[in-house]
Design a protein around this motif. Structure first.
Motif, PDB file in Angstrom:
ATOM      1  N   PRO A  52     -42.475 -90.351 -24.260  1.00  0.00           N
ATOM      2  CA  PRO A  52     -43.271 -91.047 -25.276  1.00  0.00           C
ATOM      3  C   PRO A  52     -44.052 -90.082 -26.167  1.00  0.00           C
ATOM      4  O   PRO A  52     -44.153 -88.895 -25.881  1.00  0.00           O
ATOM      5  N   LYS A  53     -44.634 -90.651 -27.220  1.00  0.00           N
ATOM      6  CA  LYS A  53     -45.241 -89.837 -28.277  1.00  0.00           C
ATOM      7  C   LYS A  53     -46.394 -88.966 -27.765  1.00  0.00           C
ATOM      8  O   LYS A  53     -46.487 -87.794 -28.102  1.00  0.00           O
ATOM      9  N   HIS A  54     -47.274 -89.555 -26.953  1.00  0.00           N
ATOM     10  CA  HIS A  54     -48.446 -88.802 -26.507  1.00  0.00           C
ATOM     11  C   HIS A  54     -48.230 -88.137 -25.151  1.00  0.00           C
ATOM     12  O   HIS A  54     -49.181 -87.839 -24.453  1.00  0.00           O
ATOM     13  N   PHE A  55     -46.985 -87.932 -24.775  1.00  0.00           N
ATOM     14  CA  PHE A  55     -46.693 -87.417 -23.436  1.00  0.00           C
ATOM     15  C   PHE A  55     -47.341 -86.063 -23.213  1.00  0.00           C
ATOM     16  O   PHE A  55     -47.338 -85.199 -24.087  1.00  0.00           O
ATOM     17  N   ARG A  56     -47.922 -85.906 -22.022  1.00  0.00           N
ATOM     18  CA  ARG A  56     -48.562 -84.643 -21.676  1.00  0.00           C
ATOM     19  C   ARG A  56     -47.732 -83.958 -20.600  1.00  0.00           C
ATOM     20  O   ARG A  56     -47.782 -84.323 -19.435  1.00  0.00           O
ATOM     21  N   CYS A 100     -54.308 -83.495 -18.052  1.00  0.00           N
ATOM     22  CA  CYS A 100     -55.257 -84.349 -18.772  1.00  0.00           C
ATOM     23  C   CYS A 100     -55.384 -83.936 -20.229  1.00  0.00           C
ATOM     24  O   CYS A 100     -55.912 -84.689 -21.038  1.00  0.00           O
ATOM     25  N   GLN A 102     -57.384 -81.938 -21.559  1.00  0.00           N
ATOM     26  CA  GLN A 102     -58.761 -81.723 -21.999  1.00  0.00           C
ATOM     27  C   GLN A 102     -58.930 -80.306 -22.579  1.00  0.00           C
ATOM     28  O   GLN A 102     -59.633 -80.121 -23.568  1.00  0.00           O
ATOM     29  N   GLU A 105     -57.957 -79.921 -26.147  1.00  0.00           N
ATOM     30  CA  GLU A 105     -58.889 -80.523 -27.105  1.00  0.00           C
ATOM     31  C   GLU A 105     -60.087 -79.627 -27.370  1.00  0.00           C
ATOM     32  O   GLU A 105     -60.616 -79.586 -28.478  1.00  0.00           O
TER      33      GLU A 105
ATOM     34  N   MET B 146     -49.030 -96.071 -25.658  1.00  0.00           N
ATOM     35  CA  MET B 146     -50.368 -95.828 -26.168  1.00  0.00           C
ATOM     36  C   MET B 146     -50.948 -94.517 -25.648  1.00  0.00           C
ATOM     37  O   MET B 146     -51.517 -93.736 -26.401  1.00  0.00           O
ATOM     38  N   SER B 147     -50.789 -94.266 -24.325  1.00  0.00           N
ATOM     39  CA  SER B 147     -51.469 -93.124 -23.728  1.00  0.00           C
ATOM     40  C   SER B 147     -50.549 -91.963 -23.397  1.00  0.00           C
ATOM     41  O   SER B 147     -51.015 -90.841 -23.222  1.00  0.00           O
ATOM     42  N   GLY B 148     -49.250 -92.210 -23.290  1.00  0.00           N
ATOM     43  CA  GLY B 148     -48.329 -91.149 -22.918  1.00  0.00           C
ATOM     44  C   GLY B 148     -47.980 -91.149 -21.448  1.00  0.00           C
ATOM     45  O   GLY B 148     -47.051 -90.469 -21.043  1.00  0.00           O
ATOM     46  N   TYR B 153     -54.005 -92.818 -17.269  1.00  0.00           N
ATOM     47  CA  TYR B 153     -53.778 -92.729 -18.720  1.00  0.00           C
ATOM     48  C   TYR B 153     -54.588 -91.637 -19.408  1.00  0.00           C
ATOM     49  O   TYR B 153     -54.174 -91.101 -20.414  1.00  0.00           O
ATOM     50  N   GLY B 154     -55.757 -91.331 -18.893  1.00  0.00           N
ATOM     51  CA  GLY B 154     -56.575 -90.300 -19.527  1.00  0.00           C
ATOM     52  C   GLY B 154     -57.069 -90.707 -20.907  1.00  0.00           C
ATOM     53  O   GLY B 154     -57.199 -89.867 -21.786  1.00  0.00           O
ATOM     54  N   THR B 157     -63.166 -91.249 -22.531  1.00  0.00           N
ATOM     55  CA  THR B 157     -63.969 -90.051 -22.437  1.00  0.00           C
ATOM     56  C   THR B 157     -65.420 -90.437 -22.704  1.00  0.00           C
ATOM     57  O   THR B 157     -65.690 -91.559 -23.134  1.00  0.00           O
ATOM     58  N   ARG B 162     -59.967 -91.299 -26.295  1.00  0.00           N
ATOM     59  CA  ARG B 162     -59.193 -90.166 -26.798  1.00  0.00           C
ATOM     60  C   ARG B 162     -57.940 -90.586 -27.548  1.00  0.00           C
ATOM     61  O   ARG B 162     -57.292 -89.776 -28.182  1.00  0.00           O
ATOM     62  N   ARG B 163     -57.546 -91.845 -27.420  1.00  0.00           N
ATOM     63  CA  ARG B 163     -56.322 -92.304 -28.089  1.00  0.00           C
ATOM     64  C   ARG B 163     -56.670 -93.473 -29.005  1.00  0.00           C
ATOM     65  O   ARG B 163     -57.413 -94.361 -28.620  1.00  0.00           O
ATOM     66  N   THR B 166     -52.761 -97.054 -33.030  1.00  0.00           N
ATOM     67  CA  THR B 166     -52.070 -96.851 -34.302  1.00  0.00           C
ATOM     68  C   THR B 166     -51.300 -98.129 -34.651  1.00  0.00           C
ATOM     69  O   THR B 166     -51.123 -98.989 -33.783  1.00  0.00           O
TER      70      THR B 166
END
Lengths: 163, 412
Positions: A52-56, A100, A102, A105, B146-148, B153-154, B157, B162-163, B166
């Motif tokens: 997915p788009k925000h994958f970490r 995470c 963090q 960021e 939404m969160s990845g 989900y993280g 904060t 943090r997300r 959109t």
């Protein structure tokens, strides 16, 4: 007995599957053999879906850009980032990382970022330490996930066969 | 049982087995098939999370709080950051409050659907279980978009989120609302129409309203006993102040209240619909503005270091009230102390009332009905006091008994 559940089950027979496709349609008798065959190109397997788009994923670090401000070590919840005083740089222990993001960021020069790599387990602990992954512009190339999986199976397969 | 001789068996369920999420021992005292009394012995999974927090600053502790529980991870984050914001007097931007509300409701949808599916599984209704997991996949997809991540989900904060939501995520959320309104009806009818479901859940694990008050039941367990308790209604936080939420109690829908497993099932199923309405309203009224009160993290760290005092917060997690209390000391970057009170413990106290007079075959269902971790029952030991023999009752054995009862009721 025609109730709502029966209708639902009948509906599911004709509907296409909701989940992503599995690598192979049925569980093979020997998983190692299939992965080996896939690596050699004898069997076609469904590739993994895109992240997915925000994958970490696995963290990447541009050592040249780092100014050694140590802000990332202050916010890392897992204490995965250690500071090297001699070089005034950091290194990231991915085996402790909790993904995470963090640190990415808080970094004032954006020398840390998350990649899309997720199959990162290995037998070597040193492979889990990110010391320098170069500049972000020439991003870490996407690993060919399935062959690497197959190689891993290949190395452990003889042991499994002998036991 | 021999005539004229009163002999009871003691069956401990739990505490430790591989794959456990929530290990807890329950000693069932049984007379034949009837449960006479139970004793609950928790304390097998003290991980020292609150102690670990003492050598971390609040930003680091967010991710520690997230890992208290795998299913209500955002509820714990939410409660923790609200406690920190209370201690440090940080006000959250309006848009962030709305996004937090949407996340909390998505998590409630996820938790309740999973629970309803697993409850069906315990009495052998496997087609409903698989349907439940299929329905849950949609909300997991939206959370991932939404969160990845699908879990942890993280998103939260201190001082915001943090997300952002959109336009793509908003479209996915609208799609989710439509999907559940269309597809969740099958599950609702399982709850209200199927005779076997009713036979297995009605008058099982009853918790009368007065006992629910006396033993401080919280969340859906208390609401199923007919008590109008819901923190979203009685002390609104975040965007719940703008969105009207009324507690869901069975008497409003079925006319009467029993306080049994069926009522708990009903309350959770109806709460999914309520959550969908809340998400829809929050999405409609989503204000514009910044996401964080202090986007510069070094500045936020300095602000938290200067903060002094005790902050507390209590929110409505999917399983009940989740309360966090935190103490920050001026000049000390780390958390001085932190206390978490999760809902499951409050609900477990009511177990003895629910179990008395029930069958062993109902034990999996009752244990599950307050939504703790079912895998505590992986292993149980039957001790025959008189002969001194013992045998191990596995989770499979308990499940088999539960399923045999369903077959018996179906007349097969």
């Amino acid at each position: 007995m025609l109730n709502r559940m029966t209708l639902q089950i009948l509906k599911q027979v004709v509907e296409k599957p909701f989940t992503n496709l599995f690598p192979v349609p049925h569980m093979p008798d020997n998983l190692g053999e299939v992965l080996k065959a896939a690596a050699e190109g004898r069997v076609q397997i469904n590739p993994p879906v895109e992240v997915p788009k925000h994958f970490r994923g696995k963290i990447a670090y541009d050592k040249g850009k780092c100014i050694g401000c140590r802000l990332c070590t202050r916010v890392c919840p897992a204490n995965a980032i250690t500071y090297i005083p001699e070089e005034k740089k950091v290194m990231v222990h991915v085996d402790r990382c909790c993904f995470c993001a963090q640190c990415t960021e808080i970094c004032p020069v954006q020398c840390l970022w998350m990649t899309e790599e997720f199959l990162i387990s290995s037998y070597d602990r040193k492979a889990q330490v990110v010391v320098d992954s170069g500049k972000k512009a020439e991003e870490v190339p996407q690993v060919e996930r399935i062959p690497s999986e197959a190689q891993r199976v290949e190395t452990s397969a003889p042991e499994a066969a002998s036991s | 049982m021999a005539v004229g001789e009163a002999k009871t068996y003691k069956i401990p369920i739990g505490p430790v087995h591989v794959g456990l999420k929530e290990p807890i021992t329950t000693w069932l005292e049984v007379d034949g098939e009837r449960i006479v009394d139970i004793k609950v012995r928790p304390g097998a999974i003290h991980r020292g999370i609150e102690f670990m927090a003492r050598e971390r600053n609040p930003i680091q502790v967010i991710y520690l709080a997230e890992r208290i529980c795998g299913i209500c991870s955002f509820a714990h984050i939410e409660s923790f950051v609200r406690a920190v914001e209370d201690a440090a007097s940080i006000s959250v931007p309006k848009r962030a409050q709305y996004i937090r509300t949407i996340m909390l409701e998505l998590e409630r949808v996820h938790s309740h659907i999973l629970w309803a599916g697993v409850a069906c599984y315990t009495f052998g209704y496997d087609s409903a279980f698989n349907l439940g997991l299929l329905l849950r996949e949609k909300v997991m997809d939206v959370l991932e978009a939404m969160s990845g991540n699908r879990v942890n989900y993280g998103v939260g904060t201190i001082g915001g989120v943090r997300r952002d939501i959109t336009p793509e995520v908003a479209a996915a959320l609208e799609d989710l609302i439509d999907y559940y309104r269309r597809e969740f009806a099958a599950f609702y009818e399982v709850a209200t129409e199927d005779p076997i479901t009713k036979a297995r859940m009605r008058h099982v694990g009853t918790l009368p309203p007065e006992d629910a008050v006396r033993y401080c039941a919280v969340g859906p367990t208390a609401r199923a006993s007919g008590l109008r308790v819901d923190l979203r209604w009685s002390s609104p936080y975040e965007a719940y102040a703008d969105i009207e939420v009324t507690p869901i109690v069975p008497q409003d829908y079925m006319g009467e209240v029993y306080g049994d497993v069926f009522d708990r099932f009903l309350v959770r199923v109806l709460e999914v619909y309520q959550s969908l309405d809340i998400i829809e309203k929050a999405l409609l009224g989503l204000p514009k503005g910044p996401l964080m009160a202090e986007p510069k993290l070094p500045k936020l760290l300095a602000l938290l270091k200067a903060a002094d005092g005790v902050g507390w917060s209590s929110i409505e997690a999917p399983r009940g009230d989740d309360a966090h209390v935190i103490k920050l000391t001026k000049g000390d970057e780390n958390v001085t102390w932190w206390k978490v009170r999760a809902p499951t413990y409050a609900n477990i106290v009511s177990w003895p009332i629910m179990f008395r007079g029930q069958e062993i075959a109902d034990a999996p269902l009752i244990v599950n009905s307050i939504d703790p971790c079912i895998s505590c029952m992986e292993r149980a030991l039957v001790v025959d006091k008189k002969s001194g023999s013992s045998e191990v009752l596995t989770k499979e054995e308990l499940l088999k008994r539960s399923r045999e009862k369903t077959r018996r009721l179906m007349g097969r």
